[in-house]
Scaffold this active site. Structure first.
Site, mmCIF file in Angstrom:
data_model
loop_
_atom_site.group_PDB
_atom_site.id
_atom_site.type_symbol
_atom_site.label_atom_id
_atom_site.label_comp_id
_atom_site.label_asym_id
_atom_site.label_seq_id
_atom_site.Cartn_x
_atom_site.Cartn_y
_atom_site.Cartn_z
ATOM 1 N N ASN A 134 -13.799 -7.366 0.631
ATOM 2 C CA ASN A 134 -12.745 -6.714 1.406
ATOM 3 C C ASN A 134 -13.076 -5.222 1.485
ATOM 4 O O ASN A 134 -13.334 -4.581 0.466
ATOM 5 C CB ASN A 134 -11.399 -6.964 0.715
ATOM 6 C CG ASN A 134 -10.249 -6.310 1.428
ATOM 7 O OD1 ASN A 134 -10.192 -5.091 1.558
ATOM 8 N ND2 ASN A 134 -9.300 -7.116 1.887
ATOM 9 N N CYS B 61 -3.551 -1.623 4.762
ATOM 10 C CA CYS B 61 -3.002 -1.187 3.485
ATOM 11 C C CYS B 61 -1.977 -0.086 3.722
ATOM 12 O O CYS B 61 -2.299 0.959 4.283
ATOM 13 C CB CYS B 61 -4.092 -0.680 2.569
ATOM 14 S SG CYS B 61 -3.416 -0.166 1.000
ATOM 15 N N THR C 264 0.020 -12.233 -5.762
ATOM 16 C CA THR C 264 0.878 -11.884 -6.891
ATOM 17 C C THR C 264 0.958 -12.993 -7.942
ATOM 18 O O THR C 264 1.091 -12.722 -9.133
ATOM 19 C CB THR C 264 2.286 -11.528 -6.354
ATOM 20 O OG1 THR C 264 2.131 -10.445 -5.427
ATOM 21 C CG2 THR C 264 3.222 -11.098 -7.458
HETATM 22 C C1 LIG Z 1 -1.296 -4.938 -6.943
HETATM 23 C C2 LIG Z 1 -1.780 -5.324 -5.582
HETATM 24 C C3 LIG Z 1 -2.930 -4.741 -5.075
HETATM 25 C C4 LIG Z 1 -3.379 -5.090 -3.805
HETATM 26 N N1 LIG Z 1 -4.536 -4.525 -3.338
HETATM 27 C C5 LIG Z 1 -5.016 -4.901 -2.131
HETATM 28 C C6 LIG Z 1 -6.248 -4.409 -1.647
HETATM 29 O O1 LIG Z 1 -6.940 -3.642 -2.317
HETATM 30 N N2 LIG Z 1 -6.682 -4.811 -0.428
HETATM 31 C C7 LIG Z 1 -5.981 -5.680 0.347
HETATM 32 O O2 LIG Z 1 -6.419 -6.034 1.431
HETATM 33 N N3 LIG Z 1 -4.805 -6.191 -0.097
HETATM 34 C C8 LIG Z 1 -4.315 -5.828 -1.311
HETATM 35 N N4 LIG Z 1 -3.129 -6.364 -1.752
HETATM 36 C C9 LIG Z 1 -2.399 -7.295 -0.901
HETATM 37 C C10 LIG Z 1 -2.682 -8.746 -1.287
HETATM 38 O O3 LIG Z 1 -4.028 -9.063 -1.072
HETATM 39 C C11 LIG Z 1 -1.799 -9.695 -0.467
HETATM 40 O O4 LIG Z 1 -2.067 -9.513 0.900
HETATM 41 C C12 LIG Z 1 -0.319 -9.445 -0.695
HETATM 42 O O5 LIG Z 1 -0.092 -9.161 -2.054
HETATM 43 C C13 LIG Z 1 0.560 -10.624 -0.276
HETATM 44 O O6 LIG Z 1 0.275 -11.777 -1.003
HETATM 45 P P1 LIG Z 1 1.128 -12.248 -2.310
HETATM 46 O O7 LIG Z 1 2.545 -12.222 -1.921
HETATM 47 O O8 LIG Z 1 0.592 -13.594 -2.644
HETATM 48 O O9 LIG Z 1 0.820 -11.236 -3.369
HETATM 49 C C14 LIG Z 1 -2.674 -6.025 -3.030
HETATM 50 C C15 LIG Z 1 -1.531 -6.596 -3.549
HETATM 51 C C16 LIG Z 1 -1.072 -6.271 -4.810
HETATM 52 C C17 LIG Z 1 0.174 -6.916 -5.323
#
Ligand SMILES: Cc1cc2nc3c(=O)[nH]c(=O)nc-3n(C[C@H](O)[C@H](O)[C@H](O)COP(=O)(O)O)c2cc1C
Ligand SMILES: Cc1cc2nc3c(=O)[nH]c(=O)nc-3n(C[C@H](O)[C@H](O)[C@H](O)COP(=O)(O)OP(=O)(O)OC[C@H]3O[C@@H](n4cnc5c(N)ncnc54)[C@H](O)[C@@H]3O)c2cc1C
Ligand SMILES: Cc1cc2nc3c(=O)[nH]c(=O)nc-3n(C[C@H](O)[C@H](O)[C@H](O)COP(=O)(O)OP(=O)(O)OC[C@H]3O[C@@H](n4cnc5c(N)ncnc54)[C@H](O)[C@@H]3O)c2cc1C
Ligand SMILES: Cc1cc2nc3c(=O)[nH]c(=O)nc-3n(C[C@H](O)[C@H](O)[C@H](O)COP(=O)(O)O)c2cc1C
Ligand code: FES
Ligand code: FES
Lengths: 304, 263, 304, 263
Positions: A99, A130, A266
């Site tokens: 990514n 982001c 998450t």
């Molecule tokens: C702590 C944290 C850090 C994240 N860092 C990134 C990241 O560096 N790049 C990215 O594309 N998405 C990042 N995300 C987003 C996740 O990849 C995902 O799209 C988002 O959390 C929704 O999915 P979930 O509800 O299953 O967590 C991050 C999410 C969390 C919670």
């Protein structure tokens, strides 16, 4: 036995469960809890050209059925990623998707160029969404024209699968999805986090230093489902559904809405073996329902 | 590191808001070190969603019994206190790097404030088994939160207590005990300092520590999601380190003199 | 005793807690559980010129920490509202705010004109943000120019307080808030529901007949907080915060983010006396913290 | 209508998935009518968020004890089954309009399917106290879900049971019992019909009912949020009614012959 393989662009994944960027580190961190070889794919933390320290603390806070984060793309930078992080994944047999992000179209192109030639990289996920980086960041994901140009430029750097990760923080996901498609994306992943915030009413301080942050977890699942469904109506690309997936049934819901695969974010923090339970849940569902190929579930919602 | 369902053995209240909970996990008992923590899911389902980090309070290596000492401060700890013997506890750990007990020192000075007392018992157990001489300065608001010290006094630990309500020991702050103690020992190379407590206590202790000739280790608290260094949520600034260190993975124990509080 | 009164446009409310449109009926339905006289205000179900039957069933579904609804503005129509519903509120001493909608600017203006002269109506809330009506509906809340024109036209029909209720389903709430302000709104309320959806994976049917629907409840609280905070930076109007408020502390959070008052929605279904508990929670907080006037909390977040 | 915390008196399992829970509320016991329902919050907090509608299974007017009969089908009912005597149950009710027992009829024909058995006991109690003659046709999948019928047989109720597994009574569907029964009674004006069960059973019963000369009341189920007619979530179409009627407020009991199934 259900055929679990799915095609995402030029890639065939052994099953539809990937780990979401930023929630699974660079890969091996969860290897004590998860047999990485069983994953459909592993998406590493967003990498930028230069290392980034990320935003000031506090960066995370718990919310109802979710969490806020504003990490600010803290990462080791592309050079250490190539030299130190990717080699750790050599021994695993799962698709690795890098990514990537940048602050300008050129920066995106340069980091893609550097990463894409690494043999351990099976695909590229372009993070245009982001909410936690001040410069640029979000705009790429919300303006269709800018996005199209960005994707085109990334596309020209690599023959590997290019996945564009979309932001839900838009009035209409369809033009954004179409822009990514016409820029040459092989697939779209959606959604990144939803903008949110919270305040500690006793200290009167925002819960997150940068005030607004990204909401993830079960709270956003219905939102993600709607975005996947809408994008599926608008473009003909494989979609990867992300947002609040906690078990196999949630994953199947995303498949039925039109996703070809899913990412688990998450949940990894809540249950370090959660991603494999999601996979097992999908398998159980397919077995119970007599589904021969998991890809038969894609877009299988009955419109009535 | 393990992630398991462990049966709860006992739930005991120390005061209305402080509880001692024990459960059995041979795997964690075998591998846990003082200063490490466990990441606890207090309820299945999504409310609350995240795990709660709690220090290992004590381990009985014979029985594999592990105890936690915690204060009820919010929803998670409230639900934890309502758990009963027999209920399964979802535990991930042991996590983080504990106290470094290697190297040359013969005397340990431990400063604990409030729930900072939690990891201290396990630390003392380990120090005593290494043959170190231990001084514990323990400060709390309410004297009833001091418990279990008799055992250590019997084992030769020099225990000094400060309570804000004056119900036990010195009336006032633990830093006042520290001040007195350091008047005679600040220049004693045979010491190593350990400190566990809220940031508002670590700060003044850091000022004292910087005037001592010996090294200090502090256990920090930060909000956590993953607990394993993945989410990058629990950073702390350390002097001369360009990048944030993660409390969950690089800590929770850090060199007290090097911590940069107030981001 | 804390001074609980707040000013919203031309209105002074006895306290900052109102009930949200569509979640409290026409008012008296919850009178068995709630002393309506204690409410800061009561916002009635959206009224349109003609009666509406609403969307087909199923219209609601439970979600993680929230619910989906696609009622489709089912309502008795403006004539029965005036003749049958408003008179029932005569005996209560609380502000009554009529929430109104239409499919065209003219329809909005006509329904406002009819309702605004009723003596029991203390203010108008213009619903430009319902995601569950096919024609028009959402567009008013997402296009700043259209919104400005709509508000101007409503404004010209009445001297009573005009509150514009905004949708969160936009890339940026600020231009929308500014458009409502420049159209002459006295106050803004935000947010309406967030677009979401769900699928019953066993029947493969969408959980809601119209497929996408509006998400409400605690799940959306962080989203609502961010929108209120952003709107507060953009406009100088009083804001009414809505979204997932479950207790007094949630309400105080909205006040600190910049809201002058709050609305309680989904909580009414969970706890029929919930809105009063929210009020009591605010009072307790103020007492504990020695706050003389609840309006001192508005925008009181410490930016650090 | 009340919203109260009621202490649970008893939790009894009928089968692995069907439970009988009783609690005390004098207010609800005094005002509840057969066919009305209660709106239950199975857990404080947000998971699950909404209340769950359950019919009043039975009321003991002497003791103020109220019972619920429910099947575990999802998260809410699973949590409900885990509640124990002494736990407080958050109950709102009685809600809705129950069965109409006024008017001219001397014989009641009750058709119950599956958990449709829940409201039936209270209905029979009321019918018997009005001196009506009662026939109950009760169909279930698993014979063990039939319970408590002895008492009614003793009181003169004509109870006929159908089980899909053939473990009790007629092997097959309750509609087959109905078919037989109506062969002799379809034209009998002294009857009133009552039916409780899932939609897949109400549909065929409606077809039978339309061929009878007497009136029928059916208790419906719809997903609910408010339970009091406010959210407009639980609509049902009734013949010759322009607007949706709300199951929670205008029902859950409706004239069977007039219900328009399949929206
Ligand atoms: C702590 C944290 C850090 C994240 N860092 C990134 C990241 O560096 N790049 C990215 O594309 N998405 C990042 N995300 C987003 C996740 O990849 C995902 O799209 C988002 O959390 C929704 O999915 P979930 O509800 O299953 O967590 C991050 C999410 C969390 C919670
Ligand atoms: C490494 C480590 C070890 C700890 N050991 C102990 C211990 O042994 N005994 C003890 O009583 N407490 C300990 N704490 C603090 C404990 O984690 C919190 O008190 C607890 O998480 C509060 O949860 P809650 O749901 O009750 O509170 P809430 O305030 O409702 O929690 C909301 C969120 O904030 C987080 N949070 C709140 N307070 C803290 C805090 N002080 N530190 C980190 N996160 C916090 C919670 O984990 C949760 O994510 C430790 C913290 C850390 C980081
Ligand atoms: C008026 C009325 C009376 C009822 N009486 C009884 C009874 O006495 N005994 C009994 O076992 N069941 C009864 N039901 C059905 C009962 O409400 C559901 O089985 C229960 O809500 C399921 O909750 P859950 O969390 O276990 O299931 P889930 O499927 O997890 O629930 C998800 C959501 O769907 C709703 N839901 C699911 N099934 C139903 C259903 N059949 N009807 C309405 N909403 C549903 C839930 O309330 C919840 O909002 C009644 C329903 C109604 C409307
Ligand atoms: C069942 C239901 C019906 C609603 N109907 C309306 C409506 O008619 N008009 C309106 O402006 N908002 C309507 N809303 C939105 C609420 O007023 C409120 O903006 C939203 O639910 C968010 O608040 P909450 O999270 O506290 O519920 C409705 C919400 C629900 C849940
Ligand atoms: S809690 Fe995730 S990095 Fe420390
Ligand atoms: S459940 Fe709200 S109207 Fe029936």
């Amino acid at each position: 036995m259900t055929d679990l393989t799915v095609r995402i662009g030029r890639l065939t994944l052994k099953n539809p469960v990937l780990t979401a960027s930023g929630t699974f580190g660079y890969g091996p961190e969860y290897a004590d809890y998860v047999d990485l070889n069983r994953l459909g794919g592993l998406i590493t933390k967003t990498i930028t050209l230069e290392p980034r320290g990320g935003n000031p603390m506090p960066r995370i806070a718990e919310m109802p059925a979710g969490m806020l984060n504003s990490i600010g793309l803290a990462n080791v930078g592309v050079e250490r990623y190539l030299a130190e992080k990717l080699p750790l994944l050599e021994k695993y047999e799962t698709a690795v998707i890098a990514n990537l992000a940048g602050s300008t179209v050129e920066e995106y192109a340069r980091v893609v160029m550097k990463v894409q030639k690494h043999p351990r990289v099976d695909g590229i996920e372009v993070n245009v969404s982001c909410p936690n980086v001040r410069k640029g960041g979000l705009a790429f994901g919300t303006d269709p024209d800018v996005l199209c140009e960005l994707v085109r430029s990334v596309r020209s750097e690599t023959d590997k699968t290019v996945i564009v990760k979309l932001s839900p923080n838009v009035t209409d996901i369809r033009p954004v999805a179409m822009a990514a498609a016409s820029g040459g994306a092989d697939a779209l992943s959606l959604i990144n986090t939803v903008m949110g915030m919270g305040i500690d009413i006793r200290t009167r301080k925002p819960l997150i230093s940068r005030i607004t942050a990204g909401l993830s977890g079960p709270a956003i699942k219905p939102i993600a489902m709607a975005k996947v469904y809408e994008a599926a109506q608008a473009v003909d690309l494989p979609l990867i559904g992300i947002g609040g997936i906690m078990n196999g049934e949630d994953a199947v819901e995303f498949l039925m809405a039109g996703a070809s695969a899913v990412q688990v974010g998450t949940l990894n923090f809540v249950d370090p073996a959660g991603c494999l339970k999601v996979l097992e849940g999908i398998e159980t569902f397919c077995r119970e329902q007599g589904i021969a190929k998991v890809s038969d579930l894609v877009g299988a919602m009955d419109h009535g | 590191m393990y992630s398991e369902q462990c049966p709860i053995d006992e739930q005991r209240s120390i005061t209305e808001s402080v509880f001692l909970l024990s459960f059995t996990s041979r795997a964690i008992a075998r591998t846990g070190r003082p200063g490490q923590f466990l990441h606890i899911r207090v309820r299945t389902g999504i409310d609350p969603l995240l795990r709660r980090p709690l220090s290992i309070h004590r381990i009985d290596p014979q029985t594999g019994q592990i105890s936690l000492l915690f204060r009820v401060v919010g929803r998670g700890t409230r639900l934890l206190k309502d758990m009963r013997p027999g209920d399964p506890l979802d535990v991930m750990g042991p996590l983080g790097r504990g106290f470094d007990l290697s190297g040359n020192f013969s005397r340990a000075l431990i400063v604990a404030g409030g729930m900072g007392g939690a990891p201290v018992f396990f630390l003392i157990d380990a120090l005593l088994s290494l043959g170190k001489q231990v001084t514990l300065l323990w400060g709390v608001g309410d004297g009833r939160e001091i418990f279990g010290t008799d055992e250590y006094v019997r084992k030769g630990v020099d225990v000094r207590v400060a309570t804000e309500d004056g119900s036990l020991g010195h009336r006032g702050y633990v830093t006042e005990l520290l001040d007195v103690f350091l008047k005679t020992h600040a220049q004693d190379q045979s010491f190593r300092g350990f400190v566990c407590g809220p940031e508002c206590m670590l700060l003044p202790v850091q000022r004292f520590a910087r005037k001592t000739v010996f090294s200090w280790q502090a256990s920090l608290e930060e909000r956590m999601a993953c607990g394993v260094g993945v989410c990058q949520g629990c950073g702390v600034r350390i002097r001369n380190q360009a990048e944030y260190r993660m409390v969950c993975k690089d800590g929770p124990v850090f060199d007290l003199k090097e911590i940069l509080f107030h981001d």
